[in-house]
Scaffold this motif. Structure first.
Motif, mmCIF file in Angstrom:
data_model
loop_
_atom_site.group_PDB
_atom_site.id
_atom_site.type_symbol
_atom_site.label_atom_id
_atom_site.label_comp_id
_atom_site.label_asym_id
_atom_site.label_seq_id
_atom_site.Cartn_x
_atom_site.Cartn_y
_atom_site.Cartn_z
ATOM 1 N N LYS A 155 1.760 -4.750 -9.289
ATOM 2 C CA LYS A 155 2.032 -5.195 -8.147
ATOM 3 C C LYS A 155 0.848 -5.251 -7.223
ATOM 4 O O LYS A 155 0.713 -6.541 -6.473
ATOM 5 N N ARG A 156 0.113 -4.482 -7.476
ATOM 6 C CA ARG A 156 -1.229 -4.707 -6.341
ATOM 7 C C ARG A 156 -2.145 -5.691 -6.812
ATOM 8 O O ARG A 156 -2.836 -6.615 -5.906
ATOM 9 N N LEU A 157 -2.249 -6.248 -8.261
ATOM 10 C CA LEU A 157 -2.762 -7.156 -8.413
ATOM 11 C C LEU A 157 -2.311 -8.693 -8.106
ATOM 12 O O LEU A 157 -3.104 -9.479 -7.694
ATOM 13 N N VAL A 158 -1.110 -8.858 -8.175
ATOM 14 C CA VAL A 158 -0.319 -9.942 -7.552
ATOM 15 C C VAL A 158 -0.641 -10.141 -6.222
ATOM 16 O O VAL A 158 -1.112 -11.289 -5.805
ATOM 17 N N ALA A 159 -0.603 -8.988 -5.282
ATOM 18 C CA ALA A 159 -0.634 -9.113 -3.950
ATOM 19 C C ALA A 159 -2.354 -9.417 -3.569
ATOM 20 O O ALA A 159 -2.513 -10.260 -2.706
ATOM 21 N N HIS A 207 -5.886 -13.610 -1.647
ATOM 22 C CA HIS A 207 -7.278 -14.229 -1.532
ATOM 23 C C HIS A 207 -7.549 -15.495 -1.780
ATOM 24 O O HIS A 207 -8.474 -15.890 -2.460
ATOM 25 N N SER A 208 -6.376 -16.260 -2.058
ATOM 26 C CA SER A 208 -6.406 -17.714 -2.443
ATOM 27 C C SER A 208 -5.637 -18.589 -2.070
ATOM 28 O O SER A 208 -4.295 -18.389 -2.147
ATOM 29 N N VAL A 263 4.276 -13.941 -22.369
ATOM 30 C CA VAL A 263 4.741 -13.531 -20.983
ATOM 31 C C VAL A 263 3.385 -12.647 -20.369
ATOM 32 O O VAL A 263 3.496 -11.386 -20.628
ATOM 33 N N PRO A 264 2.323 -13.084 -19.986
ATOM 34 C CA PRO A 264 1.531 -12.234 -19.430
ATOM 35 C C PRO A 264 1.792 -11.351 -18.205
ATOM 36 O O PRO A 264 2.934 -11.695 -17.794
ATOM 37 N N ASP A 265 1.331 -10.203 -18.112
ATOM 38 C CA ASP A 265 1.756 -9.318 -17.148
ATOM 39 C C ASP A 265 1.454 -10.152 -15.785
ATOM 40 O O ASP A 265 2.340 -9.808 -14.927
ATOM 41 N N VAL A 266 0.366 -10.663 -15.656
ATOM 42 C CA VAL A 266 0.100 -11.482 -14.553
ATOM 43 C C VAL A 266 -0.522 -12.847 -14.917
ATOM 44 O O VAL A 266 -1.491 -12.961 -15.535
ATOM 45 N N ALA A 267 0.230 -14.026 -14.579
ATOM 46 C CA ALA A 267 -0.435 -15.218 -14.727
ATOM 47 C C ALA A 267 -0.758 -15.943 -13.494
ATOM 48 O O ALA A 267 0.107 -16.122 -12.678
ATOM 49 N N VAL A 268 -2.033 -16.375 -13.584
ATOM 50 C CA VAL A 268 -2.627 -16.748 -12.140
ATOM 51 C C VAL A 268 -2.625 -18.267 -12.445
ATOM 52 O O VAL A 268 -3.301 -18.763 -13.414
ATOM 53 N N VAL A 269 -2.134 -19.235 -11.745
ATOM 54 C CA VAL A 269 -1.928 -20.436 -11.924
ATOM 55 C C VAL A 269 -2.295 -21.340 -10.738
ATOM 56 O O VAL A 269 -1.654 -21.177 -9.514
ATOM 57 N N ALA A 270 -3.210 -22.229 -10.911
ATOM 58 C CA ALA A 270 -3.414 -23.295 -9.604
ATOM 59 C C ALA A 270 -2.128 -23.981 -9.240
ATOM 60 O O ALA A 270 -1.203 -24.477 -10.014
ATOM 61 N N TRP A 271 -2.005 -23.862 -7.759
ATOM 62 C CA TRP A 271 -0.868 -24.700 -7.111
ATOM 63 C C TRP A 271 -0.464 -25.833 -7.748
ATOM 64 O O TRP A 271 0.517 -26.320 -8.206
ATOM 65 N N ASP A 272 -1.561 -26.707 -7.941
ATOM 66 C CA ASP A 272 -1.295 -28.183 -8.298
ATOM 67 C C ASP A 272 -1.220 -28.307 -9.884
ATOM 68 O O ASP A 272 -0.845 -29.422 -10.175
ATOM 69 N N ARG A 273 -0.991 -27.326 -10.594
ATOM 70 C CA ARG A 273 -0.634 -27.465 -11.850
ATOM 71 C C ARG A 273 0.589 -26.985 -12.141
ATOM 72 O O ARG A 273 1.206 -27.050 -13.208
ATOM 73 N N ILE A 274 1.369 -26.541 -11.044
ATOM 74 C CA ILE A 274 2.760 -26.332 -11.173
ATOM 75 C C ILE A 274 3.698 -27.690 -11.010
ATOM 76 O O ILE A 274 3.748 -28.113 -9.890
ATOM 77 N N ASP A 305 -11.207 -15.705 -3.731
ATOM 78 C CA ASP A 305 -12.183 -15.265 -2.996
ATOM 79 C C ASP A 305 -12.038 -13.655 -2.644
ATOM 80 O O ASP A 305 -11.507 -13.069 -1.744
ATOM 81 N N LEU A 306 -11.955 -13.068 -4.053
ATOM 82 C CA LEU A 306 -11.713 -11.753 -4.096
ATOM 83 C C LEU A 306 -12.811 -10.944 -4.782
ATOM 84 O O LEU A 306 -13.105 -11.321 -6.044
ATOM 85 N N THR A 307 -13.245 -10.077 -4.198
ATOM 86 C CA THR A 307 -14.273 -8.812 -4.773
ATOM 87 C C THR A 307 -13.662 -7.804 -5.175
ATOM 88 O O THR A 307 -13.046 -6.802 -4.071
ATOM 89 N N LEU A 308 -13.752 -7.418 -6.397
ATOM 90 C CA LEU A 308 -12.883 -6.289 -6.943
ATOM 91 C C LEU A 308 -13.655 -5.846 -8.073
ATOM 92 O O LEU A 308 -14.476 -6.483 -8.775
#
Length: 187
Positions: free
Chosen positions: A48-52, A57-58, A77-88, A170-173
């Motif tokens: 939940k925290r990673l998704v938020a 930040h993007s 089924v990754p726990d979190v899949a990060v996808v560019a909006w323009d690839r959907i 733009d996330l520093t973690l």
């Protein structure tokens, strides 16, 4: 123990299974249907925290929990899949297509206590071999993040070392910040 259906299936047969969308998620790997372990509290909080954090930040990417990604002969089924909006891909109505048929740009897995690390690493490597730009394996018991990038050796990150993220996020973690999310008594 991870449940698996005993018989060998084709990808097409797997995608037609009636219980495919039950929780926890089923994945298709090397002809077998394998059910992921049921997430527990620490896993769910980190997810939940990673998704938020990523979504906040993007503008170029979105973080999606438990998105079925079918590509390269697998359906994972990754726990979190990060996808560019323009690839959907979009339907004529402007809504997204339900089936995501490519590797995510960034695949994040959170290791569960009864999950096999090599099975998860295998999925992350499969993602990288099929166009994924970044993979993370978060180990809550070891307080570490194993980072995968194309054409690079994996790197273990602990403590205050900045974690590699996608350009456009733009996330520093660092690992300490991620695992501090679990310190609910210190809120």
């Amino acid at each position: 123990m991870t449940p698996a259906l005993p018989q060998t299936l084709t990808l097409e047969e797997f995608l037609k299974l009636p219980n495919l969308e039950e929780s926890p998620a089923w994945e298709y790997i090397e002809g077998r249907a394998i059910q992921k372990p049921m997430p527990k509290t620490r896993h769910s909080i980190l997810q939940k925290r990673l998704v938020a954090a990523i979504d906040n930040h993007s503008d170029a990417y979105t973080a999606l929990p438990e998105l079925r990604c079918t590509f390269g002969g697998r359906s994972i089924v990754p726990d979190v899949a990060v996808v560019a909006w323009d690839r959907i891909l979009l339907k004529e109505t402007g809504e997204p297509e339900d089936d995501f048929l490519t590797a995510p740009d960034w695949s994040i897995e959170i290791l569960s206590p009864d999950q096999k690390a090599n099975r998860v690493i295998d999925n992350l490597l499969h993602c990288l071999q099929n166009g994924c730009q970044l993979g993370w394996l978060i180990d809550p018991d070891d307080y570490s993040v194993l980072i995968f990038a194309p054409q690079q050796e994996p790197k273990v990150s602990r403590g205050d070392q900045p974690l590699h993220v996608l350009a456009g996020v733009d996330l520093t973690l660092n690992a300490s910040q991620i695992f501090a999310w679990l310190q609910l008594g210190k809120r």
